[in-house]
Design an enzyme around this catalytic site. Sequence first.
Site, PDB file in Angstrom:
ATOM      1  N   ARG A 101      59.593  84.771   6.570  1.00  0.00           N
ATOM      2  CA  ARG A 101      60.247  83.899   5.583  1.00  0.00           C
ATOM      3  C   ARG A 101      59.581  83.988   4.212  1.00  0.00           C
ATOM      4  NH1 ARG A 101      64.323  80.776   7.551  1.00  0.00           N
ATOM      5  NH2 ARG A 101      64.284  80.168   9.735  1.00  0.00           N
ATOM      6  N   ARG A 106      63.133  80.107   0.530  1.00  0.00           N
ATOM      7  CA  ARG A 106      63.094  78.726   0.057  1.00  0.00           C
ATOM      8  C   ARG A 106      61.806  78.282  -0.618  1.00  0.00           C
ATOM      9  NH1 ARG A 106      63.220  76.548   6.244  1.00  0.00           N
ATOM     10  NH2 ARG A 106      61.446  77.767   6.917  1.00  0.00           N
ATOM     11  N   ARG A 134      70.338  81.522  -5.413  1.00  0.00           N
ATOM     12  CA  ARG A 134      71.204  81.072  -4.328  1.00  0.00           C
ATOM     13  C   ARG A 134      72.062  79.864  -4.668  1.00  0.00           C
ATOM     14  NH1 ARG A 134      70.522  80.501   1.049  1.00  0.00           N
ATOM     15  NH2 ARG A 134      72.488  79.401   0.800  1.00  0.00           N
ATOM     16  N   ASP A 179      69.932  87.058   8.635  1.00  0.00           N
ATOM     17  CA  ASP A 179      69.770  85.974   9.595  1.00  0.00           C
ATOM     18  C   ASP A 179      70.103  86.512  10.977  1.00  0.00           C
ATOM     19  OD1 ASP A 179      70.815  83.424  11.217  1.00  0.00           O
ATOM     20  OD2 ASP A 179      69.564  82.704   9.575  1.00  0.00           O
ATOM     21  N   TYR A 181      71.603  79.721  21.176  1.00  0.00           N
ATOM     22  CA  TYR A 181      72.459  79.198  20.107  1.00  0.00           C
ATOM     23  C   TYR A 181      73.917  79.142  20.553  1.00  0.00           C
ATOM     24  CZ  TYR A 181      69.018  79.202  16.295  1.00  0.00           C
ATOM     25  OH  TYR A 181      67.950  78.918  15.472  1.00  0.00           O
TER      26      TYR A 181
END
Length: 352
Positions: free
Chosen positions: A32, A36, A45, A81, A156
Amino acid sequence: MGAMTTKTLTDSALVRAARGQDVPHTPVWFMRQAGRSLPEYRELRAGIGMLDTIRRPDLVAEITLQPVRRHGVDAGILFSDIVVPLAAAGVDVDIVAGTGPVVAEPIRAAQDVARLRRLEPVDVSYVDEAVRLTVAELGDTPLIGFAGAPFTLASYLVEGGPSRNHAKTKALMYGDPETWHALCARLAENALTFLRVQIDAGVSAVQLFDSWVGALSEADYRRFVLPHSTAVLSALADAGVPRIHFGVHSGELLGAMGEAGADVVGVDWRTPLDVATGRIGPDKAVQGNLDPCVLLAPWEVIEVEVRRVLDQGRAAPGHIFNLGHGVLPEIDPAVLTRVTELVHEHSVGFRG
């Protein structure tokens, strides 16, 4: 890509460490690292959904390059992702801010598995284009591609989103193993296609993420998961790029995960790297494993912990420095830059 660039990438610190060869310094990248924690990412973004961003190769290339420019890390990791192959294969999945992937129609029975179609390379042509663009921009810095492992993607799909206990997943696994194995076999096939697209487009290494696998005992892992992760990793044995396999809460599973066929086993922060090497075996490189939360501590604490991880990583034939999981949004990017510099300085002369 010219022969010179290909040779440089094969000779990069990341690839050499993954293969247990001598390196000028321990290579470092951060899970990561793109995203963010970076203001330039948040600016880029703004107002664009996650999956829409991933489908735009120009944005993917820029986001992947941002942390390489800023931190001087030894590799970029493709901005993508793990649910991308699911969406590309027709699953109604959305990445909801603050929640994660949410699946509209969860898979619970054999007829649901039949809905999950085989992924074709053309379904992810935008990933192919993004890799080619990014590799051209990165020059002699290698790019890591990745995919989600069958168990994590299956969870998921069965749960309908992130889960604390994976109760529905385990209910299917224990109660209907035939359907479970059919689901995982299709997910393995699609993960393999997804990784091959990235390899053909020029990535220098790949990582198979099994984020939720720590929910299982070793016996269940061996019975319900290992065959499918092995199917992905072993099929890439001749692909010419190192394979990294990472799971969270995986301390009890490290020995079994080491058998799945990767060249490098990623280790979360709960297991020291020298202990992990004892479980994985002396023939595998390791990746990790600083606790991301350490990066919120004072620098003198961070420095001690980084040196500890580096020193414990010397027990393995190769070590790629990383965090034990992803960069937290609240981490100061300047700290990541400083950690990168410290890793490079402290590890000169470790091997080679």
